[in-house]
Design a protein around this motif. Structure first.
Motif, PDB file in Angstrom:
ATOM      1  N   LEU A 311      73.193   3.470 107.439  1.00 25.08           N
ATOM      2  CA  LEU A 311      73.327   2.281 106.609  1.00 25.08           C
ATOM      3  C   LEU A 311      72.454   1.155 107.148  1.00 25.08           C
ATOM      4  N   PHE A 312      72.145   0.202 106.281  1.00 21.02           N
ATOM      5  CA  PHE A 312      71.319  -0.931 106.690  1.00 21.02           C
ATOM      6  C   PHE A 312      72.173  -2.013 107.348  1.00 21.02           C
ATOM      7  N   LEU A 313      71.519  -2.812 108.196  1.00 20.76           N
ATOM      8  CA  LEU A 313      72.169  -3.907 108.909  1.00 20.76           C
ATOM      9  C   LEU A 313      71.525  -5.222 108.502  1.00 20.76           C
ATOM     10  N   ASP A 314      72.272  -6.320 108.673  1.00 16.01           N
ATOM     11  CA  ASP A 314      71.678  -7.619 108.389  1.00 16.01           C
ATOM     12  C   ASP A 314      70.885  -8.099 109.597  1.00 16.01           C
ATOM     13  N   VAL A 315      70.380  -9.303 109.533  1.00 17.11           N
ATOM     14  CA  VAL A 315      69.491  -9.819 110.575  1.00 17.11           C
ATOM     15  C   VAL A 315      70.204  -9.938 111.923  1.00 17.11           C
ATOM     16  N   GLU A 316      71.553 -10.027 111.902  1.00 15.10           N
ATOM     17  CA  GLU A 316      72.327 -10.119 113.142  1.00 15.10           C
ATOM     18  C   GLU A 316      72.826  -8.763 113.623  1.00 15.10           C
ATOM     19  N   GLY A 317      72.402  -7.699 112.938  1.00 12.91           N
ATOM     20  CA  GLY A 317      72.815  -6.364 113.343  1.00 12.91           C
ATOM     21  C   GLY A 317      74.179  -5.954 112.830  1.00 12.91           C
ATOM     22  N   LYS A 318      74.715  -6.711 111.859  1.00 11.32           N
ATOM     23  CA  LYS A 318      76.018  -6.376 111.292  1.00 11.32           C
ATOM     24  C   LYS A 318      75.846  -5.548 110.018  1.00 11.32           C
ATOM     25  N   LYS A 319      76.825  -4.698 109.745  1.00 13.22           N
ATOM     26  CA  LYS A 319      76.787  -3.855 108.550  1.00 13.22           C
ATOM     27  C   LYS A 319      76.722  -4.731 107.304  1.00 13.22           C
ATOM     28  N   ILE A 320      75.840  -4.358 106.378  1.00 12.23           N
ATOM     29  CA  ILE A 320      75.706  -5.113 105.138  1.00 12.23           C
ATOM     30  C   ILE A 320      76.909  -4.869 104.245  1.00 12.23           C
TER      31      ILE A 320
END
Length: 556
Positions: A311-320
Motif C-alpha cells: 500500500l502507499f504511504l503519505d509524506v510522513e510514512g503513514k498509511k493512506i
C-alpha cells in the motif's frame, strides 16, 4: 518476430512477466491433465504457443483477469493502480503466449452491496441517509443524473477507465445476481453451508459468530440488505428462512438476486462462477485472499493466481486513508503530472511501500522520460523489461520530451512565466522548429509545470546571499558566458564553462559549486543541469541572473 517476442518473454525478469509465467502455469495446471500440461509447456517453451492452443481445446477458453471496485465512492488512485498493473500482467501474458491466446479483463463492480454510511462530499446527504442499507443500485442518485447511486458511480468508473484507454469489460454484481449467472454456485453454497461456516467462523469474533450467515437476504418489505442469522435452510427448495425486522419470519430463494453473499464468500463465489484466473489485491487483504481461496475450493472452484501489492504511504510514512484525506487523488496527480508518469510510478516495485504525495510527481515525470530515452538504445532483451514497454503495451513512443520537467520548473520560476506562450518563446530559441503540435508531450509538461510551480515551488523558494567565493565565481562564469556567441544553444558547451569555473575557484567538493548556483540563483536545494537551463533561458538572461546573484540582489 512473434516467436522472438515469446522467447524474450520467457526470460524477462520484470514483475509483470514473472506474474504472466505464474498465470500461464496456473492455467495449464487448471485446465489440462498432467501429461497434456507437460506437452503444452514443451510447445510453449519452444516458441510454439499457437500450436499448443490448436492442440488443446481447453486452452481456447479466454484467460480471465479481474479487478474489483466498490461503487460507494468515486474511482481513486487505487482503482487506477489495480487496473493498470493487471493490464501490465495481461500484456506480458500476451507476449508470452502470442496474440492468438484469448484473454479478458473484467472490471467488476460490487454494486449490490448495501449503503452502510453516507459518503463525504456528495450532494443531498439527507436523501442518502434515508436510503441506508439499500443495495447501491437501489439507492437514489444524489447527483440526479442516473437511476441509482450505484449506476452513477459505475458510469464514473467506466468514464475513468475509458479516459485512460484501458481495454476491459464492465460487469455489475447486481446484474449477475439477478440474471441467474451466480445461481448454480449460490445453490452450492446453500448445500455446503456447514463447510462454508467452518471456514468463516474461526475468523470472527465471538459476538459476530453468534449471528453470522454467509447469506445476506434482501428484505421483501424494505429492500434492505440484511445482516441476519439463517434460521432454516431447504437445500431441495433452494431457500433460506430468517427473521426480517420489518416482516417477521421470511423465506426467500438464494437465487435470482433475492440474496447476496457476505464479501469474502462473495469474492470466492465470483471466482468460482466466473472462473477467474487472476486477481491481484493489496497487502492488507492477504488474510482475506487466503480465506476466500478456501471458500472457493469448498464451492468447487479453483482459486485464481494472485499478487499482493504494498500500500502507499503519505509524506510522513503513514498509511493512506480516504477518510483522513492524507493521500493524493487522481485529479491532483493529473493537475501536476501526466498519466504516463503515474503508470510509471505504479509499475515501480509494487511490493515495496512508497510515498504517494505531491513531492514524488516531478521525479516520476523525469524518470518516465529518461526510460523512454533509454528504451531506444536498448537491446530487445532489455527493452522488454523497461517500464515503458509495460506502460505502452510494447509500443512506447520513439521520443519523449527534449526538456526535462525539473528544467521546466526552474525556467518557469526564473522567467516568472505564467503561460505556455511565454515558455514557448524561450523554446523557440533553443529548439527553433518545435511547436505545440510537433512536441505535444513538452506542451503538456509546460501546463503541469506552471501548475506545480504555482502551488508548491513558489511558496517554498528560499534564496540566500552568496559567499565571497561564490560571488567571485558567479562573476567569472558571467564573463565566460559573455564571451560566447549570444545565440549559443549547446548546453554541453555552456556546461563545460560551468565545470571550469567550479574547478578554478577551488570548490571542494565540486557539487558545492552546483549547490551554490541552485540556492543563490534559483532559491532551491537542487536544480537541473545548469548548461541546459542556460541554453534555454538564453545567454544574455543567464549572464544577468549571475550578476544579480553575485550582487546579492536575488536574496531580497
Amino acid at each position: 518476430m512473434l516467436q522472438n517476442l515469446e522467447t524474450l518473454a520467457r526470460d524477462a525478469r520484470s514483475w509483470p512477466f514473472e506474474q504472466a509465467r505464474n498465470l500461464l502455469d496456473h492455467v495449464l495446471k487448471k485446465r489440462l491433465s498432467d501429461a497434456d500440461r507437460v506437452a503444452a509447456k514443451l510447445l510453449i517453451d519452444a516458441g510454439k504457443a499457437d500450436e499448443a492452443l490448436a492442440t488443446f481445446e481447453a486452452l481456447r477458453k479466454p484467460v480471465l483477469l479481474e479487478t474489483g471496485y466498490g461503487p460507494s465512492g468515486l474511482p481513486h488512485m487505487g482503482t487506477f493502480g489495480e487496473v493498470a498493473r493487471t493490464t501490465m500482467v495481461r500484456n506480458a501474458f500476451r507476449a508470452l503466449t502470442g496474440d492468438h491466446w484469448p484473454t479478458r479483463l473484467v472490471a467488476f463492480s460490487d454494486d449490490m452491496d448495501g449503503l452502510r454510511k453516507v459518503p463525504d462530499g456528495v450532494p443531498n446527504p439527507e436523501m442518502l441517509k434515508e436510503d441506508l442499507h439499500l443495495p447501491l443500485t437501489k439507492v437514489r442518485d444524489p447527483f440526479g443524473t442516473h437511476d441509482s447511486f450505484g449506476a452513477h458511480n459505475n458510469a464514473r468508473l467506466r468514464a475513468f477507465l475509458d479516459g485512460f484507454g484501458f481495454d476491459y469489460e464492465f460487469m455489475s454484481s447486481t446484474d449477475q445476481y439477478r440474471s441467474g449467472r451466480f445461481d448454480a454456485v449460490l445453490l452450492r453454497v446453500l448445500e455446503r453451508f456447514d463447510e462454508v461456516m467452518a471456514v468463516m467462523l474461526p475468523t470472527l469474533g465471538e459476538e459476530r459468530r453468534a449471528t453470522y450467515s454467509p447469506f445476506l437476504p434482501i428484505s421483501p418489505v424494505t429492500g434492505h440488505v440484511l445482516q441476519v442469522s439463517t434460521l432454516e435452510r431447504d437445500v431441495e427448495a433452494g431457500t433460506i428462512t430468517f427473521d426480517d425486522p420489518a416482516g417477521g419470519r421470511t423465506t426467500v430463494p438464494v437465487t435470482g438476486g433475492h440474496v447476496k453473499l457476505q464479501w469474502k464468500p462473495d469474492w470466492a463465489m465470483r471466482w468460482t462462477a466466473l472462473d477467474v484466473d487472476y486477481e491481484m489485491s493489496g497487502k492488507d487483504l492477504i488474510e482475506s485472499v487466503r480465506e476466500s481461496s478456501k471458500l472457493c475450493r469448498v464451492m468447487g472452484g479453483v482459486p485464481p493466481e494472485g499478487f499482493n501489492y504494498e500500500l502507499f504511504l503519505d509524506v510522513e510514512g503513514k498509511k493512506i486513508s480516504k477518510s483522513k484525506g492524507n493521500g493524493l487523488t487522481m485529479d491532483e496527480w493529473l493537475r501536476y503530472g501526466t498519466p504516463e508518469s503515474l503508470a510509471w510510478y505504479m509499475f515501480q516495485s509494487p511490493k515495496s511501500a512508497k510515498s504517494l504525495h505531491f513531492n514524488v510527481i516531478p521525479r516520476a515525470i523525469d524518470d518516465y522520460l529518461s526510460f523512454i530515452d533509454q528504451y531506444q538504445a536498448q537491446e530487445p532483451a532489455k527493452r522488454i523489461d523497461n517500464a515503458v514497454w509495460h506502460i505502452h503495451a510494447g509500443d512506447p513512443p520513439k521520443v519523449a520530451s527534449p526538456v526535462s520537467f525539473s528544467l521546466l520548473l526552474n525556467l518557469v520560476g526564473v522567467a516568472n512565466a505564467s503561460t505556455k506562450e511565454q515558455l514557448w518563446a524561450y523554446m523557440a530559441r533553443y529548439i527553433p522548429d518545435a511547436t505545440p503540435e510537433s512536441e505535444p508531450t513538452l506542451d503538456r509538461l509546460m501546463g503541469h509545470a506552471l501548475n506545480y510551480f504555482d502551488d508548491f515551488v513558489r511558496p517554498a523558494k528560499a534564496f540566500r546571499a552568496p559567499t565571497e567565493q561564490e560571488a567571485a565565481a558567479f562573476r567569472d562564469l558571467a564573463s565566460r558566458l559573455r564571451a560566447l556567441p549570444t545565440d549559443t544553444t549547446d548546453g554541453e558547451v555552456i556546461q563545460n564553462e560551468v565545470y571550469a569555473v567550479g574547478k578554478a575557484h577551488a570548490f571542494e567538493p565540486l557539487r558545492a559549486w552546483f549547490g551554490a548556483l541552485y540556492e543563490v540563483l534559483l532559491g532551491e536545494k537542487q536544480g537541473p543541469r545548469f548548461g541546459s537551463f542556460a541554453a534555454i533561458y538564453g545567454l544574455p538572461q543567464t549572464v544577468d541572473l549571475l550578476e544579480r546573484g553575485a550582487n546579492g540582489d536575488l536574496a531580497g
